[in-house]
Scaffold this motif. Sequence first.
Motif, PDB file in Angstrom:
ATOM      1  N   LEU A 121       0.826  -1.208   0.000  1.00  0.00           N
ATOM      2  CA  LEU A 121       0.000   0.000   0.000  1.00  0.00           C
ATOM      3  C   LEU A 121       0.866   1.267   0.000  1.00  0.00           C
ATOM      4  N   ALA A 122       2.032   1.178   0.613  1.00  0.00           N
ATOM      5  CA  ALA A 122       2.936   2.326   0.684  1.00  0.00           C
ATOM      6  C   ALA A 122       3.889   2.394  -0.506  1.00  0.00           C
ATOM      7  N   ALA A 123       3.905   1.387  -1.361  1.00  0.00           N
ATOM      8  CA  ALA A 123       4.883   1.307  -2.456  1.00  0.00           C
ATOM      9  C   ALA A 123       4.896   2.550  -3.348  1.00  0.00           C
ATOM     10  N   PRO A 124       3.747   3.062  -3.803  1.00  0.00           N
ATOM     11  CA  PRO A 124       3.808   4.260  -4.656  1.00  0.00           C
ATOM     12  C   PRO A 124       4.401   5.473  -3.936  1.00  0.00           C
ATOM     13  N   PHE A 125       4.061   5.625  -2.659  1.00  0.00           N
ATOM     14  CA  PHE A 125       4.599   6.743  -1.882  1.00  0.00           C
ATOM     15  C   PHE A 125       6.116   6.596  -1.710  1.00  0.00           C
ATOM     16  N   VAL A 126       6.557   5.383  -1.385  1.00  0.00           N
ATOM     17  CA  VAL A 126       7.992   5.140  -1.190  1.00  0.00           C
ATOM     18  C   VAL A 126       8.743   5.373  -2.494  1.00  0.00           C
ATOM     19  N   ARG A 127       8.190   4.916  -3.602  1.00  0.00           N
ATOM     20  CA  ARG A 127       8.830   5.117  -4.910  1.00  0.00           C
ATOM     21  C   ARG A 127       8.967   6.614  -5.203  1.00  0.00           C
ATOM     22  N   ARG A 128       7.911   7.388  -4.975  1.00  0.00           N
ATOM     23  CA  ARG A 128       7.991   8.838  -5.205  1.00  0.00           C
ATOM     24  C   ARG A 128       9.039   9.473  -4.287  1.00  0.00           C
ATOM     25  N   ARG A 129       9.088   8.989  -3.068  1.00  0.00           N
ATOM     26  CA  ARG A 129      10.073   9.545  -2.131  1.00  0.00           C
ATOM     27  C   ARG A 129      11.504   9.236  -2.579  1.00  0.00           C
ATOM     28  N   LEU A 130      11.738   8.012  -3.037  1.00  0.00           N
ATOM     29  CA  LEU A 130      13.073   7.670  -3.554  1.00  0.00           C
ATOM     30  C   LEU A 130      13.415   8.509  -4.782  1.00  0.00           C
ATOM     31  N   GLU A 131      12.439   8.699  -5.661  1.00  0.00           N
ATOM     32  CA  GLU A 131      12.658   9.545  -6.840  1.00  0.00           C
ATOM     33  C   GLU A 131      13.022  10.961  -6.399  1.00  0.00           C
ATOM     34  N   HIS A 132      12.324  11.483  -5.410  1.00  0.00           N
ATOM     35  CA  HIS A 132      12.609  12.818  -4.880  1.00  0.00           C
ATOM     36  C   HIS A 132      14.035  12.894  -4.321  1.00  0.00           C
ATOM     37  N   ILE A 133      14.433  11.875  -3.576  1.00  0.00           N
ATOM     38  CA  ILE A 133      15.786  11.849  -3.001  1.00  0.00           C
ATOM     39  C   ILE A 133      16.835  11.882  -4.101  1.00  0.00           C
ATOM     40  N   PHE A 134      16.644  11.069  -5.129  1.00  0.00           N
ATOM     41  CA  PHE A 134      17.633  11.030  -6.209  1.00  0.00           C
ATOM     42  C   PHE A 134      17.554  12.262  -7.108  1.00  0.00           C
ATOM     43  N   ASP A 135      16.384  12.897  -7.240  1.00  0.00           N
ATOM     44  CA  ASP A 135      16.283  14.172  -7.951  1.00  0.00           C
ATOM     45  C   ASP A 135      17.077  15.241  -7.208  1.00  0.00           C
ATOM     46  N   PHE A 136      16.914  15.288  -5.878  1.00  0.00           N
ATOM     47  CA  PHE A 136      17.657  16.239  -5.053  1.00  0.00           C
ATOM     48  C   PHE A 136      19.157  15.999  -5.210  1.00  0.00           C
ATOM     49  N   ARG A 137      19.548  14.758  -5.139  1.00  0.00           N
ATOM     50  CA  ARG A 137      20.956  14.388  -5.272  1.00  0.00           C
ATOM     51  C   ARG A 137      21.508  14.850  -6.623  1.00  0.00           C
ATOM     52  N   GLN A 138      20.752  14.607  -7.687  1.00  0.00           N
ATOM     53  CA  GLN A 138      21.215  14.995  -9.020  1.00  0.00           C
ATOM     54  C   GLN A 138      21.403  16.506  -9.117  1.00  0.00           C
ATOM     55  N   ARG A 139      20.426  17.271  -8.654  1.00  0.00           N
ATOM     56  CA  ARG A 139      20.532  18.735  -8.695  1.00  0.00           C
ATOM     57  C   ARG A 139      21.718  19.228  -7.855  1.00  0.00           C
TER      58      ARG A 139
END
Length: 158
Positions: A121-139
Motif C-alpha cells: 500500500l505504501a509502495a507508490p509513496f515510497v517510490r515517489r520519495r526515492l525519486e525525490h531523493i535522487f532528484d535532489f541528489r542529481q541537482r
Amino acid sequence: MLKRTQLLPVDLQTAWQFFSDPRNLPVITPPGLGFEITSDLPERMYAGMVVTYRVTALAGIRVDWVTEITHVHEPGFFVDEQRCGPYRFWHHQHHFRAVEGGTEMVDLVSYLLPLQPFGQLAAPFVRRRLEHIFDFRQRTLETMFKERGDAYGNDGLH
C-alpha cells in the motif's frame, strides 16, 4: 528497482574521492529526511564497513538504519546493503566510469518494503520519495561539480 544515470563533469578520481568518503552523504541528502550519521567514520570506505544513521521515515517517524559496505572496487564501484532499517531489503550499487566530458555515475537500487502485503500500500509513496531523493541528489551534484572539474575540496566538503 530504481536506476539513475548522471554525468558528472569531473574526472573519475575526483568523483571517487567524493563518493568514497561517507561523510559527504548528508550533503547529497534532502534536509527533510533529517539524515544523521550516528557512527564514527573513517575518511574512506572499505568493504565490511558498517555505517549507522537516523532518518525520518514514513509519517515523520525517526528510525535507525544500519548499512554495510559489502563491495569496493576502486574507482569503479561499491555496494551498500541494509543490515537493519526501514526496508525489508536494500541493495544499492554505485558504478563509476570515465567517459568523454567527465564521469558517468549509475545508481542501481533494489529494495523491498516490510510488512507485506500491507507494505504494498505504501509502495507508490515510497517510490515517489526515492525519486525525490535522487532528484535532489542529481541537482545538488550538478551545482556542486559544475565549475569544479579539478577543484575538489575547495568548498569545505570532505
